[in-house]
Design a protein around this motif. Sequence first.
Motif, PDB file in Angstrom:
ATOM      1  N   ILE A 143      44.638  33.694  43.313  1.00 54.17           N
ATOM      2  CA  ILE A 143      43.791  34.416  42.782  1.00 54.17           C
ATOM      3  C   ILE A 143      43.682  33.918  41.326  1.00 54.17           C
ATOM      4  O   ILE A 143      42.467  34.001  40.730  1.00 54.17           O
ATOM      5  CB  ILE A 143      44.185  36.117  42.704  1.00 54.17           C
ATOM      6  CG1 ILE A 143      44.186  36.414  44.432  1.00 54.17           C
ATOM      7  CG2 ILE A 143      43.262  36.979  42.031  1.00 54.17           C
ATOM      8  CD1 ILE A 143      44.903  37.964  44.573  1.00 54.17           C
ATOM      9  N   ILE A 144      44.728  33.945  40.507  1.00 53.66           N
ATOM     10  CA  ILE A 144      44.437  34.068  39.057  1.00 53.66           C
ATOM     11  C   ILE A 144      44.342  32.730  38.712  1.00 53.66           C
ATOM     12  O   ILE A 144      43.127  32.325  38.142  1.00 53.66           O
ATOM     13  CB  ILE A 144      45.727  34.439  38.328  1.00 53.66           C
ATOM     14  CG1 ILE A 144      46.082  36.042  38.630  1.00 53.66           C
ATOM     15  CG2 ILE A 144      45.743  34.217  36.767  1.00 53.66           C
ATOM     16  CD1 ILE A 144      47.516  36.578  38.244  1.00 53.66           C
ATOM     17  N   PHE A 145      45.218  31.571  39.176  1.00 55.18           N
ATOM     18  CA  PHE A 145      44.966  30.101  38.567  1.00 55.18           C
ATOM     19  C   PHE A 145      44.162  29.335  39.429  1.00 55.18           C
ATOM     20  O   PHE A 145      43.165  28.451  38.935  1.00 55.18           O
ATOM     21  CB  PHE A 145      46.463  29.641  38.471  1.00 55.18           C
ATOM     22  CG  PHE A 145      47.163  30.194  37.474  1.00 55.18           C
ATOM     23  CD1 PHE A 145      47.217  29.785  36.221  1.00 55.18           C
ATOM     24  CD2 PHE A 145      48.252  31.061  37.779  1.00 55.18           C
ATOM     25  CE1 PHE A 145      48.044  30.195  35.026  1.00 55.18           C
ATOM     26  CE2 PHE A 145      48.915  31.807  36.870  1.00 55.18           C
ATOM     27  CZ  PHE A 145      48.803  31.400  35.463  1.00 55.18           C
ATOM     28  N   GLY A 146      44.311  29.529  40.762  1.00 52.55           N
ATOM     29  CA  GLY A 146      43.537  28.665  41.753  1.00 52.55           C
ATOM     30  C   GLY A 146      42.213  29.420  41.855  1.00 52.55           C
ATOM     31  O   GLY A 146      41.382  28.550  42.568  1.00 52.55           O
ATOM     32  N   THR A 147      41.561  30.450  41.439  1.00 54.03           N
ATOM     33  CA  THR A 147      40.460  30.849  41.325  1.00 54.03           C
ATOM     34  C   THR A 147      39.687  30.987  39.977  1.00 54.03           C
ATOM     35  O   THR A 147      38.785  30.380  39.820  1.00 54.03           O
ATOM     36  CB  THR A 147      40.290  32.249  42.223  1.00 54.03           C
ATOM     37  OG1 THR A 147      40.857  31.930  43.440  1.00 54.03           O
ATOM     38  CG2 THR A 147      38.675  32.483  42.479  1.00 54.03           C
ATOM     39  N   ILE A 148      40.474  32.132  39.362  1.00 55.98           N
ATOM     40  CA  ILE A 148      39.726  32.478  37.995  1.00 55.98           C
ATOM     41  C   ILE A 148      39.911  31.350  36.924  1.00 55.98           C
ATOM     42  O   ILE A 148      38.748  30.961  36.472  1.00 55.98           O
ATOM     43  CB  ILE A 148      40.162  33.728  37.547  1.00 55.98           C
ATOM     44  CG1 ILE A 148      40.012  34.805  38.422  1.00 55.98           C
ATOM     45  CG2 ILE A 148      39.821  34.001  36.215  1.00 55.98           C
ATOM     46  CD1 ILE A 148      40.764  36.225  38.543  1.00 55.98           C
ATOM     47  N   PHE A 149      41.043  30.692  36.658  1.00 57.41           N
ATOM     48  CA  PHE A 149      41.085  29.937  35.583  1.00 57.41           C
ATOM     49  C   PHE A 149      40.729  28.613  35.977  1.00 57.41           C
ATOM     50  O   PHE A 149      40.101  27.962  35.211  1.00 57.41           O
ATOM     51  CB  PHE A 149      42.790  29.743  35.308  1.00 57.41           C
ATOM     52  CG  PHE A 149      43.131  30.887  34.330  1.00 57.41           C
ATOM     53  CD1 PHE A 149      42.891  30.984  32.913  1.00 57.41           C
ATOM     54  CD2 PHE A 149      43.878  31.759  34.775  1.00 57.41           C
ATOM     55  CE1 PHE A 149      43.285  31.990  32.077  1.00 57.41           C
ATOM     56  CE2 PHE A 149      44.444  32.759  33.826  1.00 57.41           C
ATOM     57  CZ  PHE A 149      44.123  32.918  32.596  1.00 57.41           C
ATOM     58  N   SER A 150      40.701  28.285  37.323  1.00 56.66           N
ATOM     59  CA  SER A 150      40.238  26.811  37.659  1.00 56.66           C
ATOM     60  C   SER A 150      38.710  26.797  37.362  1.00 56.66           C
ATOM     61  O   SER A 150      37.992  25.995  37.037  1.00 56.66           O
ATOM     62  CB  SER A 150      40.380  26.554  39.171  1.00 56.66           C
ATOM     63  OG  SER A 150      40.192  27.610  39.958  1.00 56.66           O
ATOM     64  N   TYR A 151      37.833  28.004  37.883  1.00 56.32           N
ATOM     65  CA  TYR A 151      36.549  28.123  37.760  1.00 56.32           C
ATOM     66  C   TYR A 151      36.148  28.020  36.152  1.00 56.32           C
ATOM     67  O   TYR A 151      35.271  27.501  35.814  1.00 56.32           O
ATOM     68  CB  TYR A 151      36.003  29.293  38.461  1.00 56.32           C
ATOM     69  CG  TYR A 151      34.456  29.622  38.108  1.00 56.32           C
ATOM     70  CD1 TYR A 151      33.641  28.688  38.591  1.00 56.32           C
ATOM     71  CD2 TYR A 151      34.229  30.379  37.016  1.00 56.32           C
ATOM     72  CE1 TYR A 151      32.391  28.845  38.256  1.00 56.32           C
ATOM     73  CE2 TYR A 151      33.035  30.650  36.609  1.00 56.32           C
ATOM     74  CZ  TYR A 151      32.206  29.900  37.181  1.00 56.32           C
ATOM     75  OH  TYR A 151      30.736  30.061  36.890  1.00 56.32           O
TER      76      TYR A 151
END
Length: 306
Positions: A226-234
Motif C-alpha cells: 500500500i505505502i511503498f509499492g503504490t503511493i511512494f512508487s507512483y
Amino acid sequence: MKSNKFKGISLAVGGSILWGISGTVAQYLFNNFVITPVWIVGVRLLFAGLLLVTISTLQNGKAAWQIWRNKTDRRQLIAFAVFGMLASQLSYFMAIQAGNAATATILQFTGPLYIIIYLAISQHQLPRRIDAVSIVVALAGTFLLVTKGHLNSLSLAPLAVIWGLLSGVSQASYTLIPRSLLQKYDAKLVVGWGMLVGSIPFLPIVTTQVPHSFAGPELVAIGYIIIFGTIFSYLFYLQSLNYIAPATTGMLSSIEPLTATTLAILLLGVKMSGIELIGAVLILATVFLQALPTKSANKEKTISNG
C-alpha cells in the motif's frame, strides 16, 4: 541542469524498483498466507486512493472536486477507474497468483503493443516502422516466455498467460483513457480518484473477508504494497516527470520487471530457463524501441502501472 536530470533518473529508478518489489511481496503473501488477489487489490486501491485524494484536497481545496462537476470528465474518470485502474491492478495480481511475480510483471510490459495497435486503428493509418518492429519483437518475446520455444506446450499455466496478457491490455487502457484528464487536472488527483472509485466494487470483500489473524510479516508485506509499492512508487514516478522526459521515464521503468524477476529468482525460488529470459529481454526491449523515435513522443504526458 545535470543535478536535475540525475534527480529525475533517481526518482524514476526508485519508483520502478518499489513497484517491482511489490510484485514479489504479493507473491510471498499468496504463497504463505490465506489472502486473495481480490482482497489485496481492494485494500491497495482504497487506502492509496484515500491518501492521494486527501493530499490533493489539502493542496487544492475545493478544486480537488472540480473533476466531478463536468459530465464528460466524470464519465472519463469512471471509465479510467474501471477499465484502467481496477482492471490493471486485478489482472496483474491474478497473474502473480496463477504464475509468479516475474512473468506477470514481464507480460504486463506488452502494454505498448496494444497501444500501438489501438492508435493505428483509431487513426486509420499503418504503424510506423519502429512500431511494427516493436510489435514483432514483443510477440516473439511473449512466445518464448510462455512456451520456451515449443509450439505444442506452455511453460506457464494457461490462467497465468491469460491474466498476464490481460494486464498488458489493461495497462494500455490505463495509459490511454485518462490522457485528456491529465491535461486538465493534477495527476495525483486523477490517479487518486481513479483508485478510490476503482476500490468501490471491492468494498464488500474488503470489509467481510478480512483474514482472521495477521502475523507480523503479513502486516509488513501488506503495508509495503500500500505505502511503498503504490503511493511512494507512483509519487516518485510523478516527480521524475518534472526533471526528465516521459520517454526516458518509460524506458527506465523496465527496471520494474528486472527487479521483480531478480527477487523472485533469488528469494522465492522461481526458475526461468535461458529461452524464457531471452523472451523477457525481447519484451523489455520494446520499451527502449519506443523511446527512440520522434521528438513529439517526448512531449506527451503519460502515466505508469503498478
